[in-house]
Motif scaffolding. Structure first.
Motif, mmCIF file in Angstrom:
data_model
loop_
_atom_site.group_PDB
_atom_site.id
_atom_site.type_symbol
_atom_site.label_atom_id
_atom_site.label_comp_id
_atom_site.label_asym_id
_atom_site.label_seq_id
_atom_site.Cartn_x
_atom_site.Cartn_y
_atom_site.Cartn_z
ATOM 1 N N MET A 1 0.957 -1.113 0.034
ATOM 2 C CA MET A 1 0.075 -0.013 -0.023
ATOM 3 C C MET A 1 0.905 1.286 0.030
ATOM 4 N N GLY A 2 2.157 1.087 0.036
ATOM 5 C CA GLY A 2 2.856 2.214 0.341
ATOM 6 C C GLY A 2 2.957 2.956 1.484
ATOM 7 N N ILE A 3 2.620 2.378 2.779
ATOM 8 C CA ILE A 3 2.406 2.892 3.917
ATOM 9 C C ILE A 3 3.370 2.255 5.141
ATOM 10 N N ASN A 4 3.932 2.831 5.959
ATOM 11 C CA ASN A 4 4.852 2.377 6.901
ATOM 12 C C ASN A 4 4.120 1.639 8.089
ATOM 13 N N PRO A 5 4.281 0.296 7.975
ATOM 14 C CA PRO A 5 3.199 -0.529 8.929
ATOM 15 C C PRO A 5 3.692 -0.257 10.285
ATOM 16 N N TYR A 6 4.822 0.159 10.596
ATOM 17 C CA TYR A 6 5.754 0.325 11.862
ATOM 18 C C TYR A 6 5.312 1.575 12.544
ATOM 19 N N GLY A 7 5.579 1.661 13.918
ATOM 20 C CA GLY A 7 5.369 3.061 14.638
ATOM 21 C C GLY A 7 3.948 3.243 15.226
ATOM 22 N N GLN A 8 3.909 4.243 16.150
ATOM 23 C CA GLN A 8 2.491 4.556 17.010
ATOM 24 C C GLN A 8 2.318 5.926 16.469
ATOM 25 N N PRO A 9 1.961 6.382 15.533
ATOM 26 C CA PRO A 9 1.718 7.834 15.301
ATOM 27 C C PRO A 9 0.871 8.561 16.337
ATOM 28 N N GLY A 10 -0.292 7.875 16.923
ATOM 29 C CA GLY A 10 -1.222 8.453 17.612
ATOM 30 C C GLY A 10 -0.949 8.427 19.033
ATOM 31 N N VAL A 11 0.224 7.700 19.433
ATOM 32 C CA VAL A 11 0.170 7.491 20.906
ATOM 33 C C VAL A 11 0.959 8.684 21.787
ATOM 34 N N GLU A 12 1.448 9.566 20.866
ATOM 35 C CA GLU A 12 2.090 10.757 21.849
ATOM 36 C C GLU A 12 1.019 11.790 22.112
ATOM 37 N N LYS A 13 -0.021 11.959 21.036
ATOM 38 C CA LYS A 13 -1.133 12.856 21.367
ATOM 39 C C LYS A 13 -1.915 12.252 22.470
ATOM 40 N N TYR A 14 -2.311 10.880 22.369
ATOM 41 C CA TYR A 14 -2.932 10.250 23.558
ATOM 42 C C TYR A 14 -2.544 10.550 24.827
ATOM 43 N N LYS A 15 -1.123 10.421 25.023
ATOM 44 C CA LYS A 15 -0.344 10.331 26.311
ATOM 45 C C LYS A 15 -0.425 11.882 26.862
ATOM 46 N N LYS A 16 -0.106 12.622 25.677
ATOM 47 C CA LYS A 16 -0.201 14.147 26.049
ATOM 48 C C LYS A 16 -1.634 14.514 26.794
ATOM 49 N N ASN A 17 -2.446 14.211 25.902
ATOM 50 C CA ASN A 17 -3.789 14.663 26.431
ATOM 51 C C ASN A 17 -4.197 13.988 27.663
ATOM 52 N N MET A 18 -3.745 12.653 28.161
ATOM 53 C CA MET A 18 -4.148 12.101 29.141
ATOM 54 C C MET A 18 -3.484 12.910 30.470
ATOM 55 N N ASN A 19 -2.161 13.139 30.114
ATOM 56 C CA ASN A 19 -1.294 13.548 31.214
ATOM 57 C C ASN A 19 -1.800 15.012 31.307
ATOM 58 N N GLN A 20 -2.098 15.580 30.568
ATOM 59 C CA GLN A 20 -2.907 17.028 30.838
ATOM 60 C C GLN A 20 -4.080 16.936 31.412
ATOM 61 N N LEU A 21 -5.052 16.154 31.254
ATOM 62 C CA LEU A 21 -6.171 16.057 32.053
ATOM 63 C C LEU A 21 -5.840 15.505 33.256
ATOM 64 N N LEU A 22 -4.970 14.695 33.575
ATOM 65 C CA LEU A 22 -4.685 14.157 34.975
ATOM 66 C C LEU A 22 -4.088 15.262 35.969
ATOM 67 N N ARG A 23 -3.382 16.218 35.089
ATOM 68 C CA ARG A 23 -2.866 17.088 36.068
ATOM 69 C C ARG A 23 -3.618 18.334 36.031
ATOM 70 N N ALA A 24 -4.825 18.632 35.506
ATOM 71 C CA ALA A 24 -5.483 19.697 35.447
ATOM 72 C C ALA A 24 -6.121 20.083 36.819
ATOM 73 N N PRO A 25 -6.380 21.181 37.224
ATOM 74 C CA PRO A 25 -6.807 21.423 38.392
ATOM 75 C C PRO A 25 -8.331 20.920 38.391
ATOM 76 N N VAL A 26 -8.634 20.192 39.892
ATOM 77 C CA VAL A 26 -10.016 19.879 39.981
ATOM 78 C C VAL A 26 -11.193 20.777 40.008
ATOM 79 N N THR A 27 -12.049 21.102 39.054
ATOM 80 C CA THR A 27 -12.957 21.931 39.127
ATOM 81 C C THR A 27 -14.395 21.772 39.633
ATOM 82 N N SER A 28 -14.728 20.522 39.931
ATOM 83 C CA SER A 28 -15.997 20.586 40.502
ATOM 84 C C SER A 28 -15.636 19.264 41.745
#
Ligand code: PA5
Length: 475
Positions: free
Chosen positions: A448-475
């Motif tokens: 197909m001409g694509i790279n089957p290796y790597g995890q392009p989506g993982v960094e975004k997922y990890k970043k979002n999760m870390n930000q959400l976990l460290r966000a101040p609790v609002t309620s």
């Protein structure tokens, strides 16, 4: 070693005039497939070995999984005691003698392979057997693969209540697996289970009961240093998580369970050799890719249902689902092969697939022999169910009829199927199947001409999760 029975791939069920493909179409893909095979077996391996001039569109090039079975086996033949596999077998023996339960912590590719190996190669209900019936091999449990509060606590409370006495039955161990060493799900589980293990064996003894499998550096490697773990294994560079099943990631848990890891690796090596040398039409990797790829391109079949006709292969199905989705599901050029695991029976997805939208192919995985002698239905005085006329039929007879009946129903409605036949649910067959599916995933990526290796989506997922976990609790 006795000659290994080969697994086989039968594409006849996909050769349908309406809604299927033709033999001519398969052979018209020959040159493209051979070019893609050369890329996988020559170009990629040369680049991988030389390392320094990998083009951007091939990065990461995690081709290390490809020749790993041969490499591990050769090193073991050369030095049984000190090779990686020799050490893995030594750790397995040590743990078998000292504990009765092992908790494997890991997620995604660092978890699903070990589970697939256990469910295929160990006896059914392995964990429920007595220690004697398990041949002294520890029970195995998996966590860190989900952040499930209740299942985590369920396992912790079981470990506490079930670990009594001074012998191995009173102790358990942790194998913690993370290539990056920083995956939050695994790391949280490790912290929680390590605290429980400390209560069980004492802080000073932790190094004997914790075996990390991780990269050269990273948070888990640092933590392993701090705990004092000397018995530890590397996830090799150039072997991606979902391609790591035949490295220490899968081999260590397998060896602890007493699985014949040499035969497993030999099965994988046998598939490598067929892939390199056999022509289209007699090459399970190329044939499987040809049929599934053509169905997608010519007939818009985007959903590949891996239909495993044995419970022993359900976890292998989940492993493959993740392998394919994470490797090829990221392509934007119309290709979205989505694998769905169907647990064999006509009473679930197979009924619905005989009707409705024509966007699926059923790839059956069929066992040609069973571990136990065939069990008959038997004669009963209460024949209200009218089964006496089938009394001499066995469960394998019913299974064979169910598979044939289902395939026929699909054929009558022009719905494509393929059959992967495994001689048995054992190390030799599974080694071949795992390598076949990993090679097929990479081959199709190159086609197909694509790279089957790597995890392009993982960094975004990890970043979002870390930000959400460290966000101040609002309620
Ligand atoms: O296939 C993959 O690459 C992933 O599923 C990884 O195995 C998963 O994210 C776990 O990563 P790690 O081993 O770094 O904890």
């Amino acid at each position: 070693m006795a000659k290994m029975k080969p697994i086989s791939f039968d594409s006849r069920g996909a050769l349908l005039p309406e809604h299927g493909i033709t033999e001519e179409q398969i052979f018209s893909l020959k040159t493209q497939l051979e070019t893609a095979r050369d890329e996988v077996t020559q170009t990629d391996l040369d680049l991988f070995d030389n390392g320094d001039c990998i083009p951007q569109n091939k990065q990461p090039l995690d081709a290390g999984f490809h020749e790993m079975p041969e490499r591990i086996l050769d090193a073991y033949q050369a030095d049984r005691a000190n090779s990686e596999l020799g050490r893995i077998l030594k750790t397995a023996t040590r743990l078998r003698e000292s504990v009765d339960k092992v908790v494997v912590l890991g997620i995604g590719g660092s978890y699903m392979g070990a589970r697939a190996l256990m469910e295929c190669c160990c006896q059914p209900y392995f964990n429920e057997l007595s220690r004697a019936d398990r041949g002294g091999r520890p029970r195995m449990y998996f966590e860190g693969n989900n952040v499930d509060n209740d299942w985590t606590q369920g396992l912790l409370s079981f470990l506490k209540s079930d670990s009594k006495g001074d012998g191995p039955e009173g102790k358990w161990a942790i194998v913690v697996i993370s290539k990056s060493g920083g995956t939050l799900e695994t790391a949280s589980a490790f912290r929680i289970f390590l605290a429980a293990l400390e209560e069980c064996v004492g802080k000073e003894n932790l190094p004997d009961y914790v075996v990390p499998v991780t990269g050269e550096s990273g948070k888990l490697a640092n933590l392993a240093d701090a705990i004092g773990c000397e018995d530890r294994y590397l996830v090799p560079d150039g072997v991606g998580g979902r391609f790591s099943i035949l490295s220490a990631v899968g081999l260590l848990p397998a060896a602890i369970l007493g699985i014949d890891v040499v035969t497993l690796l030999s099965g994988a090596a046998a598939m490598n050799s067929r892939f390199r040398t056999e022509p289209l039409g007699d090459n399970p990797v190329m044939d499987y890719v040809a049929v599934n790829h053509l169905l997608e391109k010519e007939r818009g079949v985007l959903t590949r249902v891996l239909s495993v006709w044995t419970k022993s292969l359900e976890s292998t199905g989940f492993w493959y689902d993740q392998l394919l989705a994470e490797s090829l599901g990221k392509a934007e050029q119309g290709a979205l092969p989505l694998t769905c695991l169907n647990s064999r029976d006509l009473h679930s997805r197979a009924q619905q697939h005989q009707e409705g939208i024509r966007d699926k192919v059923m790839n059956n995985v069929i066992l040609d022999s069973w571990r136990c002698d065939p069990l008959s239905i038997g004669v009963s005085e209460c024949d209200e169910d009218l089964l006496n006329e089938l009394s001499d039929k066995t469960l394998p007879n019913i299974m064979t009829a169910a598979i044939a009946g289902t395939n026929l129903a699909y054929k009558e409605d022009n719905r494509p199927t393929t059959d992967i036949h495994l001689p048995a649910a054992d190390e030799a067959s599974l080694g071949q199947l795992l390598q076949m599916l990993m090679l097929a995933t990479v081959l199709e990526g190159r086609l197909m001409g694509i790279n089957p290796y790597g995890q392009p989506g993982v960094e975004k997922y990890k970043k979002n999760m870390n930000q959400l976990l460290r966000a101040p609790v609002t309620s």
